[in-house]
Motif scaffolding. Structure first.
Motif, PDB file in Angstrom:
ATOM      1  N   ALA A 249      -0.148  33.945   7.447  1.00  0.00           N
ATOM      2  CA  ALA A 249      -0.909  34.985   6.943  1.00  0.00           C
ATOM      3  C   ALA A 249      -1.442  34.953   5.479  1.00  0.00           C
ATOM      4  O   ALA A 249      -2.422  35.499   5.107  1.00  0.00           O
ATOM      5  N   GLY A 250      -0.446  34.118   4.624  1.00  0.00           N
ATOM      6  CA  GLY A 250      -0.581  34.208   2.980  1.00  0.00           C
ATOM      7  C   GLY A 250      -1.419  32.940   2.520  1.00  0.00           C
ATOM      8  O   GLY A 250      -1.620  32.980   1.447  1.00  0.00           O
ATOM      9  N   ARG A 251      -2.021  32.118   3.774  1.00  0.00           N
ATOM     10  CA  ARG A 251      -2.644  30.951   3.321  1.00  0.00           C
ATOM     11  C   ARG A 251      -4.125  31.426   2.714  1.00  0.00           C
ATOM     12  O   ARG A 251      -4.837  32.239   2.672  1.00  0.00           O
ATOM     13  N   VAL A 252      -4.085  30.441   1.505  1.00  0.00           N
ATOM     14  CA  VAL A 252      -5.546  30.541   0.789  1.00  0.00           C
ATOM     15  C   VAL A 252      -6.119  29.351   0.834  1.00  0.00           C
ATOM     16  O   VAL A 252      -5.699  27.899   1.162  1.00  0.00           O
ATOM     17  N   GLY A 253      -7.492  29.239   0.607  1.00  0.00           N
ATOM     18  CA  GLY A 253      -8.233  27.955   0.519  1.00  0.00           C
ATOM     19  C   GLY A 253      -9.458  28.266  -0.397  1.00  0.00           C
ATOM     20  O   GLY A 253      -9.565  29.406  -0.740  1.00  0.00           O
ATOM     21  N   PHE A 254     -10.167  27.107  -0.571  1.00  0.00           N
ATOM     22  CA  PHE A 254     -11.306  27.125  -1.670  1.00  0.00           C
ATOM     23  C   PHE A 254     -12.648  27.609  -0.569  1.00  0.00           C
ATOM     24  O   PHE A 254     -12.868  26.853   0.375  1.00  0.00           O
ATOM     25  N   ARG A 255     -13.425  28.387  -1.050  1.00  0.00           N
ATOM     26  CA  ARG A 255     -14.903  28.539  -0.698  1.00  0.00           C
ATOM     27  C   ARG A 255     -15.717  28.232  -1.511  1.00  0.00           C
ATOM     28  O   ARG A 255     -15.805  28.886  -2.536  1.00  0.00           O
TER      29      ARG A 255
ATOM     30  N   GLY B 258     -16.234  16.418  -5.082  1.00  0.00           N
ATOM     31  CA  GLY B 258     -15.413  16.388  -3.863  1.00  0.00           C
ATOM     32  C   GLY B 258     -14.927  17.504  -3.527  1.00  0.00           C
ATOM     33  O   GLY B 258     -14.384  18.377  -4.245  1.00  0.00           O
ATOM     34  N   VAL B 259     -15.191  17.996  -2.340  1.00  0.00           N
ATOM     35  CA  VAL B 259     -14.517  19.279  -1.680  1.00  0.00           C
ATOM     36  C   VAL B 259     -13.784  19.328  -0.544  1.00  0.00           C
ATOM     37  O   VAL B 259     -14.347  18.709   0.576  1.00  0.00           O
ATOM     38  N   ALA B 260     -12.654  20.037  -0.415  1.00  0.00           N
ATOM     39  CA  ALA B 260     -11.928  20.085   0.606  1.00  0.00           C
ATOM     40  C   ALA B 260     -11.288  21.347   0.686  1.00  0.00           C
ATOM     41  O   ALA B 260     -11.382  22.378  -0.465  1.00  0.00           O
ATOM     42  N   GLU B 261     -10.747  21.798   1.829  1.00  0.00           N
ATOM     43  CA  GLU B 261     -10.204  23.332   1.836  1.00  0.00           C
ATOM     44  C   GLU B 261      -9.127  23.492   0.656  1.00  0.00           C
ATOM     45  O   GLU B 261      -9.253  24.907   0.208  1.00  0.00           O
ATOM     46  N   GLU B 262      -8.225  22.749   0.122  1.00  0.00           N
ATOM     47  CA  GLU B 262      -7.422  22.927  -0.781  1.00  0.00           C
ATOM     48  C   GLU B 262      -7.639  22.207  -1.981  1.00  0.00           C
ATOM     49  O   GLU B 262      -6.654  22.285  -2.729  1.00  0.00           O
ATOM     50  N   CYS B 263      -8.692  21.650  -1.959  1.00  0.00           N
ATOM     51  CA  CYS B 263      -8.845  20.940  -3.332  1.00  0.00           C
ATOM     52  C   CYS B 263     -10.322  20.687  -3.524  1.00  0.00           C
ATOM     53  O   CYS B 263     -11.175  20.525  -2.726  1.00  0.00           O
ATOM     54  N   VAL B 264     -10.726  20.801  -4.677  1.00  0.00           N
ATOM     55  CA  VAL B 264     -12.063  20.539  -5.605  1.00  0.00           C
ATOM     56  C   VAL B 264     -11.995  19.651  -6.507  1.00  0.00           C
ATOM     57  O   VAL B 264     -11.140  19.699  -7.516  1.00  0.00           O
ATOM     58  N   LEU B 265     -12.771  18.469  -6.597  1.00  0.00           N
ATOM     59  CA  LEU B 265     -12.805  17.700  -7.639  1.00  0.00           C
ATOM     60  C   LEU B 265     -14.152  17.456  -8.125  1.00  0.00           C
ATOM     61  O   LEU B 265     -15.114  17.578  -7.274  1.00  0.00           O
TER      62      LEU B 265
ATOM     63  N   GLY C  49     -11.803  16.088 -13.042  1.00  0.00           N
ATOM     64  CA  GLY C  49     -11.225  17.389 -12.927  1.00  0.00           C
ATOM     65  C   GLY C  49     -10.824  17.760 -11.637  1.00  0.00           C
ATOM     66  O   GLY C  49     -11.406  17.363 -10.592  1.00  0.00           O
ATOM     67  N   ALA C  50      -9.625  18.503 -11.339  1.00  0.00           N
ATOM     68  CA  ALA C  50      -9.310  18.901 -10.229  1.00  0.00           C
ATOM     69  C   ALA C  50      -8.721  20.179 -10.056  1.00  0.00           C
ATOM     70  O   ALA C  50      -7.753  20.630 -10.941  1.00  0.00           O
ATOM     71  N   ALA C  51      -9.168  21.179  -9.013  1.00  0.00           N
ATOM     72  CA  ALA C  51      -8.363  22.305  -8.712  1.00  0.00           C
ATOM     73  C   ALA C  51      -7.666  22.230  -7.286  1.00  0.00           C
ATOM     74  O   ALA C  51      -8.277  21.855  -6.537  1.00  0.00           O
ATOM     75  N   ARG C  52      -6.514  22.401  -7.332  1.00  0.00           N
ATOM     76  CA  ARG C  52      -5.558  22.146  -6.185  1.00  0.00           C
ATOM     77  C   ARG C  52      -4.897  23.644  -5.786  1.00  0.00           C
ATOM     78  O   ARG C  52      -4.453  24.095  -6.577  1.00  0.00           O
ATOM     79  N   LEU C  53      -4.678  23.858  -4.530  1.00  0.00           N
ATOM     80  CA  LEU C  53      -3.987  24.784  -4.005  1.00  0.00           C
ATOM     81  C   LEU C  53      -2.769  24.241  -3.238  1.00  0.00           C
ATOM     82  O   LEU C  53      -3.039  23.630  -2.249  1.00  0.00           O
TER      83      LEU C  53
ATOM     84  N   LEU D 167      -2.171  27.910  -7.769  1.00  0.00           N
ATOM     85  CA  LEU D 167      -3.639  27.132  -8.082  1.00  0.00           C
ATOM     86  C   LEU D 167      -3.230  26.207  -9.308  1.00  0.00           C
ATOM     87  O   LEU D 167      -2.792  26.810 -10.409  1.00  0.00           O
ATOM     88  N   GLU D 168      -3.341  24.922  -9.223  1.00  0.00           N
ATOM     89  CA  GLU D 168      -3.199  23.951 -10.002  1.00  0.00           C
ATOM     90  C   GLU D 168      -4.513  23.596 -10.585  1.00  0.00           C
ATOM     91  O   GLU D 168      -5.436  22.904  -9.861  1.00  0.00           O
ATOM     92  N   ILE D 169      -4.642  23.404 -12.049  1.00  0.00           N
ATOM     93  CA  ILE D 169      -6.074  22.893 -12.483  1.00  0.00           C
ATOM     94  C   ILE D 169      -5.435  21.617 -13.615  1.00  0.00           C
ATOM     95  O   ILE D 169      -4.768  21.816 -14.415  1.00  0.00           O
TER      96      ILE D 169
END
Length: 297
Positions: free
Chosen positions: A11-17, A35-42, A119-123, A128-130
């Motif tokens: 229920a607490g899961r998050v993702g990128f939109r 590059g785009v995935a549910e839990e990673c944007v590059l 650069g990368a953003a990860r969940l 959230l890691e940048i």
């Protein structure tokens, strides 16, 4: 872990939109990539050696090959258990082998290799890691609701030094932009030689034993947090053409869309074909950007 705990975790899961994304120009000549995935944007911005003249990869530049292969490897290998720095080192080793296996040419020296800002953003769970290396730009909302800019790189200051050299050549000789740029090449080569050196700047390269230093920040993966990443070519709308402030650019990305920003950027370039009003090395640079938000799933 109990069934109820599993349900709470899910229920607490998050993702990128992704709200909007843009890469210009379209096609293989662009050395930027996303590059785009549910839990990673590059996001990446590749650079080819000055006056390389030919490529090994079949792409218009080996930098275009590098960013595409790097993103493909990253998205295929990213895992919550793997540290980003470890992942980057592993991919660089894989790319070194791939690059060596490409169509043979004369021996390639260290400074003849393509390289790329990253650069990368990860969940990962509730975090959230940048991370980043080089001069790609990320704007993001803080927990206090302010706007912050992530990252610092010597790339930007080194480029400004090269621009100063270009302007001096123009003022002293009256040369055209292309002629002055050719005269500035030794300075540009000196700048490129600073990559992945102490007190220089860190970038991704296809080298097997290279461990680059990543800038890194962690924050809560708060649903609703908005982020906006871009290559330096897109960021010219702020630091070169002064069309937007950080706040105005961020608002436009989410309200007006990236095409609106790009059209103003390209118009400013076209109105200054000799880089007199807005000094710069490249008259027109590749532009890539992605606006995205953390969202509960």
């Amino acid at each position: 872990m109990t069934v109820s705990n599993l349900k709470e975790r899910d229920a607490g899961r998050v993702g990128f939109r992704v709200v909007d994304r843009l890469t210009d120009p379209e096609g293989d000549a662009n050395a930027d990539w996303l590059g785009v995935a549910e839990e990673c944007v590059l996001w990446m911005d590749g650079a080819a050696p000055v006056n390389a003249g030919r490529t090994r990869s079949g792409y218009p530049s080996d930098a275009a090959w590098l960013v595409r292969r790097f993103v493909a490897h990253f998205l295929a290998s990213v895992d919550p258990a793997r540290q980003t720095r470890e992942l980057v080192s592993d991919i660089q080793a894989r790319l070194a082998a791939e690059y060596d296996a490409l169509a043979p040419t004369d021996a390639v020296g260290r400074l003849d290799l393509p390289f790329a800002c990253f650069g990368a953003a990860r969940l990962v769970d509730d975090t959230l890691e940048i991370t980043g290396a080089g001069d790609c730009v990320l704007l993001y909302e803080t927990d206090a609701g302010d706007l912050a800019c992530f990252g610092h790189s010597a790339v930007s200051s080194l480029e400004q030094q090269a621009v100063a050299t270009l302007l001096e050549v123009k003022a002293r000789t009256g040369a055209s932009h292309d002629a002055a740029l050719r005269a500035t090449v030794p300075h540009i080569l000196d700048n490129q030689a600073q990559r992945n050196r102490r007190f220089g700047y860190d970038v991704v390269e296809p080298i097997g034993d290279l461990a680059i230093e990543l800038e890194r920040v962690l924050m809560p993966a708060r649903p609703g947090r908005r982020l906006f990443a871009m290559s330096d070519g897109f960021y010219r709308a702020v630091d070169t053409y002064h069309l937007f402030s950080h706040e105005q650019l961020f608002a436009a990305a989410f309200d007006s869309g990236l095409d609106h920003i790009l059209s103003r950027l390209r118009a400013a370039e076209a109105e200054d074909p000799e880089a007199r009003a807005h000094p710069r090395l490249k008259l027109q640079d590749d532009a890539t950007a992605v606006a995205f938000v953390v969202e509960a799933r």
